[in-house]
Design a protein around this motif. Sequence first.
Motif, mmCIF file in Angstrom:
data_model
loop_
_atom_site.group_PDB
_atom_site.id
_atom_site.type_symbol
_atom_site.label_atom_id
_atom_site.label_comp_id
_atom_site.label_asym_id
_atom_site.label_seq_id
_atom_site.Cartn_x
_atom_site.Cartn_y
_atom_site.Cartn_z
ATOM 1 N N TYR A 1 0.834 -1.200 0.000
ATOM 2 C CA TYR A 1 0.000 0.000 0.000
ATOM 3 C C TYR A 1 0.874 1.258 0.000
ATOM 4 N N ILE A 2 1.904 1.273 0.835
ATOM 5 C CA ILE A 2 2.793 2.442 0.905
ATOM 6 C C ILE A 2 3.444 2.698 -0.444
ATOM 7 N N ILE A 3 3.942 1.654 -1.067
ATOM 8 C CA ILE A 3 4.620 1.793 -2.362
ATOM 9 C C ILE A 3 3.640 2.255 -3.438
ATOM 10 N N ASN A 4 2.472 1.619 -3.510
ATOM 11 C CA ASN A 4 1.492 1.996 -4.531
ATOM 12 C C ASN A 4 0.986 3.418 -4.335
ATOM 13 N N GLU A 5 0.722 3.802 -3.096
ATOM 14 C CA GLU A 5 0.233 5.151 -2.815
ATOM 15 C C GLU A 5 1.278 6.191 -3.198
ATOM 16 N N ALA A 6 2.536 5.929 -2.860
ATOM 17 C CA ALA A 6 3.603 6.869 -3.203
ATOM 18 C C ALA A 6 3.748 6.998 -4.717
ATOM 19 N N LYS A 7 3.786 5.877 -5.408
ATOM 20 C CA LYS A 7 3.926 5.930 -6.865
ATOM 21 C C LYS A 7 2.761 6.671 -7.508
ATOM 22 N N THR A 8 1.536 6.384 -7.048
ATOM 23 C CA THR A 8 0.351 7.013 -7.629
ATOM 24 C C THR A 8 0.367 8.520 -7.422
ATOM 25 N N LEU A 9 0.618 8.949 -6.200
ATOM 26 C CA LEU A 9 0.573 10.384 -5.914
ATOM 27 C C LEU A 9 1.728 11.138 -6.559
ATOM 28 N N PHE A 10 2.922 10.555 -6.551
ATOM 29 C CA PHE A 10 4.048 11.242 -7.177
ATOM 30 C C PHE A 10 3.868 11.309 -8.694
ATOM 31 N N GLN A 11 3.325 10.250 -9.306
ATOM 32 C CA GLN A 11 3.058 10.273 -10.747
ATOM 33 C C GLN A 11 1.997 11.316 -11.085
ATOM 34 N N LYS A 12 0.963 11.387 -10.243
ATOM 35 C CA LYS A 12 -0.123 12.338 -10.480
ATOM 36 C C LYS A 12 0.376 13.780 -10.420
ATOM 37 N N ASN A 13 1.322 14.033 -9.533
ATOM 38 C CA ASN A 13 1.781 15.403 -9.306
ATOM 39 C C ASN A 13 3.095 15.738 -9.999
ATOM 40 N N LYS A 14 3.586 14.878 -10.857
ATOM 41 C CA LYS A 14 4.908 15.116 -11.454
ATOM 42 C C LYS A 14 4.934 16.310 -12.401
#
Length: 122
Positions: free
Chosen positions: A39-52
């Motif tokens: 969950y931590i990894i997926n949440e980080a990837k999703t949010l960082f990709q969304k805000n890149k």
Amino acid sequence: MTSVTRQEVLGLYRRIFRIAKKWQSASGQTEDTIKEKQYIINEAKTLFQKNKDLTDPELIKQCIEECKARVEIGLHYHIPYPRPIHLPPLGLVPQRSRAFRNQEKLRKFSKPAYLRSYDEVS
């Protein structure tokens, strides 16, 4: 994005993955630990990709503050998931009335900083 901001964002990203690597669930069960790490990894990837692609310095600063808050809350309470919030319920006013719009505005402003992007992703 300035180089200082870029370094701060990348540092947060690396910190999150280091936390995920060492994460142990509060229950101590292996299954829960694996789920929470994922969950931590997926949440980080999703949010960082969304805000890149953000370019506004204010929005970037808000995202950095949200990230720091979520990391600290997760480490303090030892749960990776966002803490639930209890917003005031909408009253029994018509949806097109001024009172309804005021209630919606109050609900929007009463949302904590660490949950700003949570509803947009999930």
